[in-house]
Design a protein around this motif. Structure first.
Motif, PDB file in Angstrom:
ATOM      1  N   GLY A  27       8.873   3.226   1.066  1.00  0.00           N
ATOM      2  CA  GLY A  27       9.521   3.010  -0.221  1.00  0.00           C
ATOM      3  C   GLY A  27       8.604   2.306  -1.213  1.00  0.00           C
ATOM      4  O   GLY A  27       8.975   2.060  -2.359  1.00  0.00           O
ATOM      5  N   LYS A  28       7.406   1.982  -0.770  1.00  0.00           N
ATOM      6  CA  LYS A  28       6.422   1.342  -1.652  1.00  0.00           C
ATOM      7  C   LYS A  28       5.271   2.309  -1.843  1.00  0.00           C
ATOM      8  O   LYS A  28       4.836   2.956  -0.900  1.00  0.00           O
ATOM      9  CB  LYS A  28       5.891   0.050  -1.027  1.00  0.00           C
ATOM     10  CG  LYS A  28       6.951  -0.988  -0.812  1.00  0.00           C
ATOM     11  CD  LYS A  28       6.357  -2.192  -0.110  1.00  0.00           C
ATOM     12  CE  LYS A  28       7.456  -3.171   0.245  1.00  0.00           C
ATOM     13  NZ  LYS A  28       6.927  -4.314   0.985  1.00  0.00           N
ATOM     14  N   ILE A  29       4.785   2.384  -3.076  1.00  0.00           N
ATOM     15  CA  ILE A  29       3.658   3.272  -3.356  1.00  0.00           C
ATOM     16  C   ILE A  29       2.739   2.588  -4.363  1.00  0.00           C
ATOM     17  O   ILE A  29       3.199   1.945  -5.296  1.00  0.00           O
ATOM     18  CB  ILE A  29       4.153   4.645  -3.870  1.00  0.00           C
ATOM     19  CG1 ILE A  29       3.000   5.616  -3.996  1.00  0.00           C
ATOM     20  CG2 ILE A  29       4.908   4.521  -5.160  1.00  0.00           C
ATOM     21  CD1 ILE A  29       3.445   7.055  -4.192  1.00  0.00           C
ATOM     22  N   MET A  30       1.451   2.701  -4.134  1.00  0.00           N
ATOM     23  CA  MET A  30       0.456   2.123  -5.037  1.00  0.00           C
ATOM     24  C   MET A  30      -0.336   3.269  -5.619  1.00  0.00           C
ATOM     25  O   MET A  30      -0.898   4.075  -4.876  1.00  0.00           O
ATOM     26  CB  MET A  30      -0.468   1.181  -4.269  1.00  0.00           C
ATOM     27  CG  MET A  30      -1.644   0.700  -5.066  1.00  0.00           C
ATOM     28  SD  MET A  30      -1.132  -0.297  -6.447  1.00  0.00           S
ATOM     29  CE  MET A  30      -1.940  -1.807  -6.071  1.00  0.00           C
ATOM     30  N   LEU A  31      -0.344   3.366  -6.915  1.00  0.00           N
ATOM     31  CA  LEU A  31      -1.087   4.431  -7.589  1.00  0.00           C
ATOM     32  C   LEU A  31      -2.166   3.846  -8.480  1.00  0.00           C
ATOM     33  O   LEU A  31      -1.958   2.806  -9.093  1.00  0.00           O
ATOM     34  CB  LEU A  31      -0.140   5.265  -8.467  1.00  0.00           C
ATOM     35  CG  LEU A  31       1.000   5.986  -7.778  1.00  0.00           C
ATOM     36  CD1 LEU A  31       1.901   6.629  -8.825  1.00  0.00           C
ATOM     37  CD2 LEU A  31       0.463   7.031  -6.834  1.00  0.00           C
TER      38      LEU A  31
END
Length: 114
Positions: free
Chosen positions: A71-75
């Motif tokens: 549920g966590k994303i780093m872009l």
């Protein structure tokens, strides 16, 4: 290609016309978890059995089963794309996270054919 889901795990389903079988493999986990069946009903059962076996194997080894997503994303994106996304989010009355989630969801549904 199709997909099936069980307990939050998604599998890619393909038909092997050489062996006249449906073949599936879990997506989003590093371990290779695959299954097969010669009917759609059998495929549902095989997916459930494969996931349950994966979870039991992890428990037996004392390791935490991989989750398909946290549920966590780093872009990392270009600053001008970030600014445009922030403006689009504000214009739609959403936070950037809410806006990005809806964009991701629409794109994923289109990709999955649904």
């Amino acid at each position: 290609m199709s997909q099936m889901t069980y307990k939050g795990y998604t599998a890619r389903i393909e038909f092997d016309d050489r062996d006249d079988l449906f073949v599936g493999r879990l997506l989003g986990v590093h371990d290779i978890v695959s299954f097969h069946a010669d009917s759609v009903g059998g495929l549902h059962h095989a997916l459930q059995e494969a996931v349950e076996d994966y979870l039991a194997d992890c428990a037996a080894r004392g390791v935490e089963p991989e989750k398909p997503a946290s549920g966590k994303i780093m872009l990392r994106i270009r600053p001008e794309v970030h600014a445009a996304a922030a403006i689009a989010a504000k214009a739609s009355g959403k936070s950037l996270n809410q806006w990005a989630e809806s964009v991701f969801e629409r794109a994923a549904r289109r990709r999955a054919g649904g």
